[in-house]
Write an enzyme that holds these catalytic residues in place. Sequence first.
Site, mmCIF file in Angstrom:
data_model
loop_
_atom_site.group_PDB
_atom_site.id
_atom_site.type_symbol
_atom_site.label_atom_id
_atom_site.label_comp_id
_atom_site.label_asym_id
_atom_site.label_seq_id
_atom_site.Cartn_x
_atom_site.Cartn_y
_atom_site.Cartn_z
ATOM 1 N N TYR A 135 0.917 -1.206 0.072
ATOM 2 C CA TYR A 135 -0.103 0.028 0.273
ATOM 3 C C TYR A 135 0.844 1.322 0.052
ATOM 4 O O TYR A 135 0.329 2.395 0.124
ATOM 5 C CB TYR A 135 -0.899 0.096 1.126
ATOM 6 C CG TYR A 135 -2.013 -1.143 1.343
ATOM 7 C CD1 TYR A 135 -2.104 -2.018 0.159
ATOM 8 C CD2 TYR A 135 -2.890 -0.932 2.260
ATOM 9 C CE1 TYR A 135 -3.036 -2.840 0.170
ATOM 10 C CE2 TYR A 135 -3.803 -2.009 2.251
ATOM 11 C CZ TYR A 135 -4.149 -3.010 1.185
ATOM 12 O OH TYR A 135 -5.053 -3.775 1.205
ATOM 13 N N LYS A 186 2.731 -16.137 3.838
ATOM 14 C CA LYS A 186 2.667 -17.030 2.599
ATOM 15 C C LYS A 186 4.284 -17.480 2.567
ATOM 16 O O LYS A 186 4.335 -17.183 1.348
ATOM 17 C CB LYS A 186 1.985 -16.624 1.427
ATOM 18 C CG LYS A 186 1.777 -17.638 0.534
ATOM 19 C CD LYS A 186 0.665 -18.687 0.712
ATOM 20 C CE LYS A 186 0.489 -19.617 -0.269
ATOM 21 N NZ LYS A 186 -0.438 -21.036 0.101
ATOM 22 N N ASP A 219 -3.719 -18.790 3.313
ATOM 23 C CA ASP A 219 -4.903 -19.493 2.741
ATOM 24 C C ASP A 219 -5.558 -20.272 3.745
ATOM 25 O O ASP A 219 -6.775 -20.482 3.851
ATOM 26 C CB ASP A 219 -4.743 -19.979 1.300
ATOM 27 C CG ASP A 219 -3.162 -20.699 1.467
ATOM 28 O OD1 ASP A 219 -2.561 -20.561 2.507
ATOM 29 O OD2 ASP A 219 -2.994 -21.425 0.802
ATOM 30 N N ASP A 243 -5.745 -6.747 5.842
ATOM 31 C CA ASP A 243 -6.908 -6.051 5.347
ATOM 32 C C ASP A 243 -7.890 -7.031 4.708
ATOM 33 O O ASP A 243 -9.152 -6.968 5.231
ATOM 34 C CB ASP A 243 -6.411 -5.072 4.150
ATOM 35 C CG ASP A 243 -7.427 -4.074 3.622
ATOM 36 O OD1 ASP A 243 -8.542 -4.188 4.289
ATOM 37 O OD2 ASP A 243 -7.254 -3.469 2.624
ATOM 38 N N ASP A 247 -11.743 -8.368 7.491
ATOM 39 C CA ASP A 247 -12.991 -8.390 6.759
ATOM 40 C C ASP A 247 -13.763 -9.702 7.029
ATOM 41 O O ASP A 247 -14.991 -9.725 7.509
ATOM 42 C CB ASP A 247 -13.107 -7.856 5.273
ATOM 43 C CG ASP A 247 -12.883 -6.365 5.145
ATOM 44 O OD1 ASP A 247 -12.844 -5.635 6.197
ATOM 45 O OD2 ASP A 247 -12.816 -5.864 4.074
#
Length: 344
Positions: A135, A186, A219, A243, A247
């Site tokens: 970001y 990951k 994942d 992020d 959610d």
Amino acid sequence: MSAIDLAVIAGDGIGPEVVAEGLKVLDAVTNGDVERTEYDLGARRWNATGETLPDSVLEELRGHDVILLGAIGDPSAPSGLLERELLLRIRFELDHYINLRPSKLLPGVTTPLAESVTAKGIDFVVVREGTEGPYTGNGGALRVGTPHEMATEVSVNSRFGIERTVRDAFERANKRERKKVTLLHKHNVLSYAGHLWRRTVEEVGREYPDVTHDYAHIDAAMIYMVTDPSRFDVIVTDNLFGDIVTDLAAAVTGGIGLAASGNINPEGAAPSMFEPVHGSAPDIAGQGKADPTATILSTSLLLAHLGREDEARRIEEAVVADLAARGSQPRSTTEIGDAIAGRL
């Protein structure tokens, strides 16, 4: 305690509606011990002047104790412009390197998860790195608009940025009952950044003998989040993965209408900013349909950050009582704010 010097950015869409209820509750619990300055930042200002965040306003924000933000984003502005030039700029300029998102299934709240999962309870917090990752705007595009267009988005990860985030996660875990940190990444394919995160967790973890730590691929963590979320206590992760996971965490604990967050500068070198996780929802703006609970819970985080723990606890207890008493009859934004403030 001195009065709270609060900067208010109501923002776009439903932002002004939910912020009004958050301020109502904040005034109720502090007996009006809040001095607030409102800033007209967002789509309306951009449409009128072309400004997003003038340098002079940024300097004014630095002078406050804390910031309460409603929501940023509006279809009248180019996609992502307000988010990048206003929201992300505040986070980066004020060094909000901790994005804090508690995820707790409160009494009276429904969840899409099975009873066997929810019976064990859901109560964890995500410590998301807030100033690095992909970001930062490190990237670019070549041959734009041609069949050979290329785009890069570079994820920036420093040992300094990772270590201070990881240390914050261990400090928070050390104060919680379960004392456990889980790194989400990951590192099997994102080997450079992933292994830097993994090594840092292992090294910092040695300084906290009472705190256990483990690891999950991002994942796999998405699966655990919906099959066994009670396994988590404190999650630490990078900006992008954080992020995403927060959610989903909101979804399994009642939805983003209940999800609060804080953009934290832990050292207090600049004011921290507190906001609901949800967006500006322009499709329902001005209709009194938005649930202000996430904003109200964000004021609880704000008070806890300022060391006003008793007032923070009272707000959470008022929210829990309101949630437990909610029936099927819909209530307006103002009615929910009045009900929670009335319990204080």
